[in-house]
Design a protein around this motif. Structure first.
Motif, mmCIF file in Angstrom:
data_model
loop_
_atom_site.group_PDB
_atom_site.id
_atom_site.type_symbol
_atom_site.label_atom_id
_atom_site.label_comp_id
_atom_site.label_asym_id
_atom_site.label_seq_id
_atom_site.Cartn_x
_atom_site.Cartn_y
_atom_site.Cartn_z
ATOM 1 N N GLU A 49 0.824 -1.213 0.000
ATOM 2 C CA GLU A 49 0.000 0.000 0.000
ATOM 3 C C GLU A 49 0.861 1.267 0.000
ATOM 4 O OE1 GLU A 49 -3.378 0.380 -0.191
ATOM 5 O OE2 GLU A 49 -3.537 -1.781 -0.455
ATOM 6 N N PHE A 50 1.965 1.241 0.744
ATOM 7 C CA PHE A 50 2.828 2.415 0.843
ATOM 8 C C PHE A 50 3.794 2.517 -0.331
ATOM 9 C CE2 PHE A 50 2.202 1.939 5.644
ATOM 10 C CZ PHE A 50 1.117 2.788 5.630
ATOM 11 N N ALA A 91 -7.138 -4.511 14.500
ATOM 12 C CA ALA A 91 -5.774 -4.051 14.740
ATOM 13 C C ALA A 91 -5.801 -2.654 15.325
ATOM 14 C CB ALA A 91 -4.979 -4.050 13.437
ATOM 15 N N LYS A 92 -4.873 -2.407 16.232
ATOM 16 C CA LYS A 92 -4.638 -1.062 16.747
ATOM 17 C C LYS A 92 -3.318 -0.598 16.151
ATOM 18 C CE LYS A 92 -6.991 -1.623 21.139
ATOM 19 N NZ LYS A 92 -6.881 -1.555 22.592
ATOM 20 N N SER A 104 -3.213 7.659 16.145
ATOM 21 C CA SER A 104 -3.450 6.276 16.543
ATOM 22 C C SER A 104 -4.914 5.959 16.286
ATOM 23 C CB SER A 104 -3.100 6.056 18.012
ATOM 24 O OG SER A 104 -3.945 6.830 18.834
ATOM 25 N N GLY A 105 -5.203 4.700 16.217
ATOM 26 C CA GLY A 105 -6.578 4.294 15.984
ATOM 27 C C GLY A 105 -6.683 2.791 15.922
ATOM 28 N N SER A 106 -7.853 2.338 15.547
ATOM 29 C CA SER A 106 -8.069 0.908 15.385
ATOM 30 C C SER A 106 -8.972 0.683 14.184
ATOM 31 C CB SER A 106 -8.672 0.305 16.643
ATOM 32 O OG SER A 106 -9.920 0.877 16.910
ATOM 33 N N LYS A 140 -7.520 -0.059 4.835
ATOM 34 C CA LYS A 140 -8.093 0.877 5.810
ATOM 35 C C LYS A 140 -7.002 1.593 6.601
ATOM 36 C CE LYS A 140 -12.581 -1.158 6.923
ATOM 37 N NZ LYS A 140 -13.351 -1.776 8.027
ATOM 38 N N ILE A 141 -6.038 0.827 7.092
ATOM 39 C CA ILE A 141 -4.960 1.432 7.900
ATOM 40 C C ILE A 141 -4.123 2.370 7.051
ATOM 41 C CG2 ILE A 141 -2.833 0.935 9.166
ATOM 42 C CD1 ILE A 141 -4.192 -1.646 10.158
#
Length: 159
Positions: A49-50, A91-92, A104-106, A140-141
């Motif tokens: 993705e990156f 995932a966090k 930060s997030g999940s 998503k991340i």
């Protein structure tokens, strides 16, 4: 005709001030190792993705804690046997720059799969569902992380 429509669409989008967030940007993001086989798959998907693999000296560091997959029954036959199950992964994540937390997030993703009485077919169906969930989770991340890096780098110009 298609080329004309593409040029017209791009012209209209740029005239309104629209600028893709990812244009001309590098994603200098190091993805720290993630535990487990699914963690290895998620890390590889995030690298995809990156657009590249960066080392620990990258501008940003992404740390991800991946939970083990969970399954639940979605449909039962009249005999009481399970026919469909759903697998989910959550995932966090934490994005840092020089040790300073930027975001930060999940995220959670899930997919249903056929659960049949043949062990090999059920395992194949489950494994394919897990791979699809990992791909969705990485999308998503990475979308959130790219948005956060863009916002962080342009905090003075974003209103």
């Amino acid at each position: 005709m298609k080329k004309f429509l593409i040029v017209l669409t791009m012209t209209l989008m740029t005239s309104c001030g629209f600028q893709p967030m990812f244009t001309g940007q590098t994603t200098d993001i190091y993805v720290a190792p993630i535990n487990g086989i699914n963690g290895i798959e998620l890390r590889n998907a995030l690298w995809t993705e990156f657009g590249n693999q960066y080392g620990p000296d990258a501008k940003y560091t992404l740390s991800v804690q991946l939970r083990d997959p969970t399954t639940r029954y979605k449909a039962l036959a009249q005999t009481g046997d399970a026919e469909w199950q759903e697998v989910s992964l959550s995932a966090k994540y934490t994005l840092t720059q020089n040790g300073k937390k930027i975001a930060s997030g999940s995220e959670t993703a899930s997919e249903s799969y056929a659960f049949v009485s043949y062990l090999v077919a059920s395992n194949a169906s489950y494994n394919n569902a897990v791979k699809n969930v990992i791909r969705t989770l990485s999308e998503k991340i990475s979308t959130r992380v790219i948005a956060e890096t863009y916002k962080y780098e342009h905090k003075d110009t974003i209103k």
